[in-house]
Enzyme design. Structure first.
Site, PDB file in Angstrom:
ATOM      1  N   TRP A  72      52.163  67.056  38.894  1.00 29.38           N
ATOM      2  CA  TRP A  72      51.259  65.909  38.869  1.00 29.38           C
ATOM      3  C   TRP A  72      51.995  64.641  38.480  1.00 29.38           C
ATOM      4  O   TRP A  72      52.906  64.658  37.651  1.00 29.38           O
ATOM      5  CB  TRP A  72      50.110  66.135  37.894  1.00 29.38           C
ATOM      6  N   GLU A 132      40.009  70.210  37.530  1.00 31.15           N
ATOM      7  CA  GLU A 132      38.694  69.902  38.100  1.00 31.15           C
ATOM      8  C   GLU A 132      38.734  69.798  39.613  1.00 31.15           C
ATOM      9  O   GLU A 132      37.722  70.000  40.296  1.00 31.15           O
ATOM     10  CB  GLU A 132      38.122  68.613  37.488  1.00 31.15           C
ATOM     11  N   HIS A 179      45.468  64.790  29.071  1.00 35.64           N
ATOM     12  CA  HIS A 179      44.758  63.708  28.398  1.00 35.64           C
ATOM     13  C   HIS A 179      44.932  63.788  26.889  1.00 35.64           C
ATOM     14  O   HIS A 179      46.015  63.512  26.378  1.00 35.64           O
ATOM     15  CB  HIS A 179      43.291  63.721  28.832  1.00 35.64           C
ATOM     16  N   ASP A 223      38.682  60.367  33.654  1.00 36.74           N
ATOM     17  CA  ASP A 223      38.832  60.302  35.113  1.00 36.74           C
ATOM     18  C   ASP A 223      38.061  61.400  35.841  1.00 36.74           C
ATOM     19  O   ASP A 223      38.448  61.829  36.921  1.00 36.74           O
ATOM     20  CB  ASP A 223      40.308  60.348  35.498  1.00 36.74           C
ATOM     21  N   GLU A 229      39.368  54.770  29.884  1.00 40.45           N
ATOM     22  CA  GLU A 229      40.753  55.256  29.881  1.00 40.45           C
ATOM     23  C   GLU A 229      41.729  54.089  29.963  1.00 40.45           C
ATOM     24  O   GLU A 229      42.761  54.074  29.272  1.00 40.45           O
ATOM     25  CB  GLU A 229      40.946  56.208  31.057  1.00 40.45           C
TER      26      GLU A 229
END
Length: 254
Positions: free
Chosen positions: A35, A124, A145, A155, A245
């Site tokens: 990621w 997710e 996170h 997010d 965020e």
């Protein structure tokens, strides 16, 4: 839109289709998906990819899976960011974050996730699919996170995990980095089936083939009904979550 228009468009996504079933395989430089939020990352590409395949009328079912022994288990250490500052970067991150989940939920046909291993970052993406299958080696967490000390879980994870796990465990999951193994994920309803790694994709393809034989209007209207509440929740909460965020990132830490 045709498959040829987007089949080779993305650096981190492979597409292949047979009998109306589109397999979407995420990867990083041909290996397990990592990621990142730089250009040509999955963060950048997935929202556009979901939009492209949604516009392709030949797709009847989508199978989403990873590469090798993980779905998304780590960050990409090689990525660099072109923006000069976080303030310059955040408008892009905001737009990509909105597109990522909204366009996933806008795919108008059933989606099957074949979670081939640990999904520790943005799990997710997998669990928002209509059918979630997991390899025995899979586990689910949100490590990008709060546990990393680097970001607010705004997010979309703040919508998905309290909904799936319940408010209290969902908050615990996001705040602590709890890892939920595949067997437990099935027991609590996050995953529909747990299979050996070798049996995972064959089973996903069997289910996809069964669905693909059904009339396309049935598939499309069923998908719209089954995602209606999810799309409403994202509309209500995703934009403000990303704004929180951004604020936490841009305000000096004490």
């Amino acid at each position: 839109m045709q498959l040829s228009d987007y089949q080779d468009k993305y650096a981190g996504i492979r597409f292949a289709r047979a009998d109306g079933v589109l397999q979407m395989t995420i990867h990083t430089r041909g290996g397990p998906a990592l990621w990142g939020s730089a250009p040509e990352s999955l963060h950048r590409e997935l929202g556009d990819a979901f939009l492209d395949l949604a516009r392709d009328a030949e797709n009847r079912v989508v199978v989403l899976t990873g590469t090798g022994d993980s779905f998304i288990a780590a960050s990409d250490p090689t990525q660099s960011y072109p923006e000069d500052s976080l303030a310059a970067m955040w408008p892009r991150i905001y737009d990509e974050g909105v597109a990522l989940l909204n366009n996933l939920l806008a795919v108008p046909v059933p989606m099957i996730a074949a979670v081939n291993g640990p999904a520790l970052i943005h799990a997710e993406i997998a669990v928002l699919c209509d059918i979630v299958l997991a390899a025995e080696t899979a586990e689910f967490a949100d490590l990008a996170h709060v546990p990393s000390g680097g970001a607010i879980p705004g997010d979309g994870v703040h919508v998905v995990w309290p909904m799936l796990l319940g408010p209290n465990r969902g908050r615990y999951f996001l705040l602590t980095g709890e890892r939920i193994q595949a067997a437990e994920a099935r027991q609590i309803g996050v995953v529909a089936e747990v299979l050996s790694p070798e049996a995972l994709l064959p089973r996903a393809r069997v289910l996809a083939a069964q669905l693909a034989k059904l009339p396309l209007p049935l598939l499309r209207h069923t998908r719209m009904l089954l995602t209606k509440d999810l799309r409403r929740r994202m509309f209500d909460e995703l934009h403000s979550g990303l704004a929180h965020e951004a604020l936490a990132t841009l305000v000096p830490r004490t």
